[in-house]
Design a protein around this motif. Structure first.
Motif, PDB file in Angstrom:
ATOM      1  N   ILE A  37      -7.128   0.008  -7.394  1.00 12.12           N
ATOM      2  CA  ILE A  37      -5.670   0.099  -7.394  1.00 12.12           C
ATOM      3  C   ILE A  37      -5.075  -1.005  -6.520  1.00 12.12           C
ATOM      4  N   ILE A  38      -5.723  -1.311  -5.406  1.00 13.57           N
ATOM      5  CA  ILE A  38      -5.250  -2.404  -4.555  1.00 13.57           C
ATOM      6  C   ILE A  38      -5.344  -3.720  -5.314  1.00 13.57           C
ATOM      7  N   HIS A  39      -6.486  -3.952  -5.945  1.00 10.02           N
ATOM      8  CA  HIS A  39      -6.674  -5.208  -6.680  1.00 10.02           C
ATOM      9  C   HIS A  39      -5.673  -5.336  -7.824  1.00 10.02           C
ATOM     10  N   ALA A  40      -5.437  -4.248  -8.552  1.00  7.68           N
ATOM     11  CA  ALA A  40      -4.523  -4.300  -9.693  1.00  7.68           C
ATOM     12  C   ALA A  40      -3.107  -4.679  -9.254  1.00  7.68           C
ATOM     13  N   ILE A  41      -2.656  -4.109  -8.158  1.00 10.10           N
ATOM     14  CA  ILE A  41      -1.297  -4.399  -7.687  1.00 10.10           C
ATOM     15  C   ILE A  41      -1.189  -5.828  -7.178  1.00 10.10           C
ATOM     16  N   HIS A  42      -2.175  -6.291  -6.436  1.00 13.17           N
ATOM     17  CA  HIS A  42      -2.155  -7.691  -5.987  1.00 13.17           C
ATOM     18  C   HIS A  42      -2.165  -8.652  -7.181  1.00 13.17           C
ATOM     19  N   LEU A  43      -2.975  -8.330  -8.178  1.00 13.05           N
ATOM     20  CA  LEU A  43      -3.062  -9.182  -9.365  1.00 13.05           C
ATOM     21  C   LEU A  43      -1.727  -9.215 -10.101  1.00 13.05           C
ATOM     22  N   PHE A  44      -1.107  -8.060 -10.294  1.00 14.24           N
ATOM     23  CA  PHE A  44       0.187  -7.981 -10.977  1.00 14.24           C
ATOM     24  C   PHE A  44       1.244  -8.766 -10.212  1.00 14.24           C
ATOM     25  N   ALA A  45       1.269  -8.599  -8.896  1.00 12.66           N
ATOM     26  CA  ALA A  45       2.267  -9.304  -8.091  1.00 12.66           C
ATOM     27  C   ALA A  45       2.073 -10.811  -8.149  1.00 12.66           C
ATOM     28  N   GLY A  46       0.823 -11.247  -8.087  1.00 14.99           N
ATOM     29  CA  GLY A  46       0.557 -12.680  -8.140  1.00 14.99           C
ATOM     30  C   GLY A  46       0.990 -13.306  -9.459  1.00 14.99           C
ATOM     31  N   ILE A  47       0.704 -12.626 -10.562  1.00 13.28           N
ATOM     32  CA  ILE A  47       1.051 -13.151 -11.880  1.00 13.28           C
ATOM     33  C   ILE A  47       2.561 -13.182 -12.082  1.00 13.28           C
ATOM     34  N   HIS A  48       3.263 -12.186 -11.547  1.00 16.46           N
ATOM     35  CA  HIS A  48       4.700 -12.067 -11.788  1.00 16.46           C
ATOM     36  C   HIS A  48       5.552 -12.606 -10.632  1.00 16.46           C
ATOM     37  N   GLY A  49       4.929 -13.242  -9.672  1.00 15.95           N
ATOM     38  CA  GLY A  49       5.681 -13.871  -8.588  1.00 15.95           C
ATOM     39  C   GLY A  49       6.412 -12.882  -7.698  1.00 15.95           C
ATOM     40  N   ILE A  50       5.807 -11.738  -7.457  1.00 18.21           N
ATOM     41  CA  ILE A  50       6.422 -10.710  -6.615  1.00 18.21           C
ATOM     42  C   ILE A  50       5.886 -10.832  -5.196  1.00 18.21           C
ATOM     43  N   ASP A  51       6.764 -10.948  -4.233  1.00 13.57           N
ATOM     44  CA  ASP A  51       6.345 -10.987  -2.828  1.00 13.57           C
ATOM     45  C   ASP A  51       5.958  -9.583  -2.381  1.00 13.57           C
ATOM     46  N   LEU A  52       4.797  -9.467  -1.762  1.00 11.63           N
ATOM     47  CA  LEU A  52       4.412  -8.174  -1.188  1.00 11.63           C
ATOM     48  C   LEU A  52       3.311  -8.363  -0.166  1.00 11.63           C
ATOM     49  N   ASN A  53       3.182  -7.390   0.711  1.00 15.85           N
ATOM     50  CA  ASN A  53       2.060  -7.272   1.629  1.00 15.85           C
ATOM     51  C   ASN A  53       1.526  -5.853   1.534  1.00 15.85           C
ATOM     52  N   GLY A  54       0.204  -5.743   1.438  1.00 17.52           N
ATOM     53  CA  GLY A  54      -0.433  -4.446   1.313  1.00 17.52           C
ATOM     54  C   GLY A  54      -1.092  -4.013   2.610  1.00 17.52           C
ATOM     55  N   GLN A  55      -1.048  -2.712   2.854  1.00 14.96           N
ATOM     56  CA  GLN A  55      -1.694  -2.118   4.019  1.00 14.96           C
ATOM     57  C   GLN A  55      -2.709  -1.077   3.550  1.00 14.96           C
ATOM     58  N   ASP A  56      -3.903  -1.152   4.109  1.00 20.69           N
ATOM     59  CA  ASP A  56      -4.990  -0.250   3.762  1.00 20.69           C
ATOM     60  C   ASP A  56      -5.201   0.722   4.917  1.00 20.69           C
ATOM     61  N   ASN A  57      -4.908   2.021   4.689  1.00 22.76           N
ATOM     62  CA  ASN A  57      -5.063   3.047   5.729  1.00 22.76           C
ATOM     63  C   ASN A  57      -4.263   2.730   6.995  1.00 22.76           C
ATOM     64  N   CYS A  58      -3.072   2.229   6.825  1.00 20.91           N
ATOM     65  CA  CYS A  58      -2.202   1.918   7.961  1.00 20.91           C
ATOM     66  C   CYS A  58      -1.501   3.194   8.437  1.00 20.91           C
ATOM     67  N   THR A  59      -1.277   3.291   9.751  1.00 23.01           N
ATOM     68  CA  THR A  59      -0.582   4.442  10.321  1.00 23.01           C
ATOM     69  C   THR A  59       0.895   4.130  10.518  1.00 23.01           C
ATOM     70  N   TYR A  60       1.744   5.008  10.015  1.00 17.38           N
ATOM     71  CA  TYR A  60       3.193   4.913  10.174  1.00 17.38           C
ATOM     72  C   TYR A  60       3.663   6.109  10.999  1.00 17.38           C
ATOM     73  N   ARG A  61       4.525   5.847  11.970  1.00 13.84           N
ATOM     74  CA  ARG A  61       4.907   6.913  12.907  1.00 13.84           C
ATOM     75  C   ARG A  61       6.403   6.939  13.151  1.00 13.84           C
ATOM     76  N   ARG A  62       6.961   8.137  13.114  1.00  9.50           N
ATOM     77  CA  ARG A  62       8.298   8.406  13.607  1.00  9.50           C
ATOM     78  C   ARG A  62       8.102   9.325  14.816  1.00  9.50           C
ATOM     79  N   VAL A  63       8.217   8.764  15.993  1.00 10.90           N
ATOM     80  CA  VAL A  63       7.762   9.425  17.215  1.00 10.90           C
ATOM     81  C   VAL A  63       8.364  10.816  17.358  1.00 10.90           C
ATOM     82  N   GLY A  64       7.481  11.777  17.582  1.00 10.19           N
ATOM     83  CA  GLY A  64       7.897  13.148  17.829  1.00 10.19           C
ATOM     84  C   GLY A  64       7.974  14.025  16.607  1.00 10.19           C
ATOM     85  N   THR A  65       8.040  13.407  15.405  1.00 11.26           N
ATOM     86  CA  THR A  65       8.244  14.228  14.206  1.00 11.26           C
ATOM     87  C   THR A  65       7.277  13.953  13.061  1.00 11.26           C
ATOM     88  N   LYS A  66       6.875  12.681  12.867  1.00 11.13           N
ATOM     89  CA  LYS A  66       6.074  12.377  11.691  1.00 11.13           C
ATOM     90  C   LYS A  66       5.030  11.300  11.993  1.00 11.13           C
TER      91      LYS A  66
END
Length: 215
Positions: free
Chosen positions: A61-90
């Motif tokens: 799934i990571i490879h497919a999205i990178h491939l699609f973005a590259g072919i269609h000129g879409i800017d993106l950055n992917g994160q693998d198992n990255c932690t996102y935090r809203r302190v105190g709640t999430k």
């Protein structure tokens, strides 16, 4: 709802805990392979072994999205198992996430845990579900709705299906074409997953390349 027992680490379930208790669990018990979630007084620790099926769908799934973005000129950055935090709640650690378009380069190098009080949430979040499907469709879906991601996908490993949702006004609805990756048909991704059951990723990549170029 279970309550946190300090003598036994609860896993694969949501457990009532304060934010401080959650942080203590992270400090004292959690190894690098565990995935952790926290939402308004409830924590979840996932420590199921990541086997062949989950890891291969995670990879393609990571490879497919990178491939699609590259072919269609879409800017993106992917994160693998990255932690996102809203302190105190999430606190969340999705399998895959992407910042796309104007916010593709929002998170600077050197950032550890992404503080959602400082940065926007990713546009696209993906969970690969082998043993966690019901939770991914339920509690985690609600969690990502509250965080305000634009799209949430679930890769259903066992049923070879992609459940894609667009998120609006802290609610979500099923879609069959991505809105953050314009013209990407969810059915095409499902076909790619079906092919991975019959052939290796190199051959599937070649097929995806042709399909993306011709659409």
């Amino acid at each position: 709802m279970k309550r946190l027992n300090n003598t036994q680490l609860p896993t694969e379930t949501w457990v009532s805990a304060s934010w401080d208790e959650y942080l203590k669990v992270l400090d004292n018990h959690i190894g690098e392979k565990a995935k952790t979630y926290y939402n308004n007084g409830q924590l979840r620790i996932e420590m199921s072994p990541i086997g062949n099926d989950h890891s291969r769908d995670h990879s393609i799934i990571i490879h497919a999205i990178h491939l699609f973005a590259g072919i269609h000129g879409i800017d993106l950055n992917g994160q693998d198992n990255c932690t996102y935090r809203r302190v105190g709640t999430k606190d969340v650690q999705p399998d895959v996430s992407f910042y796309i378009g104007k916010i593709a380069e929002t998170i600077p190098w050197g950032t550890g845990i992404v503080n959602l009080d400082q940065y926007p949430p990713p546009n696209l979040v993906i969970e690969v579900a082998n043993t966690s499907l019901e939770d991914d469709k339920g509690a985690k879906r609600l969690l990502y709705e509250e965080l305000g991601v634009d799209e949430y996908w679930i890769v259903d490993v066992q049923n070879v299906e992609v459940l894609a949702f667009t998120v609006e006004n802290k609610g979500s609805r099923r879609i069959r074409q991505s809105q953050v990756l314009p013209e990407l048909e969810i059915s095409l991704l499902e076909q790619a997953f079906q092919r991975t059951r019959l052939m290796n990723h190199g051959k599937v990549s070649a097929w995806l390349l042709t399909e993306f170029q011709n659409r």
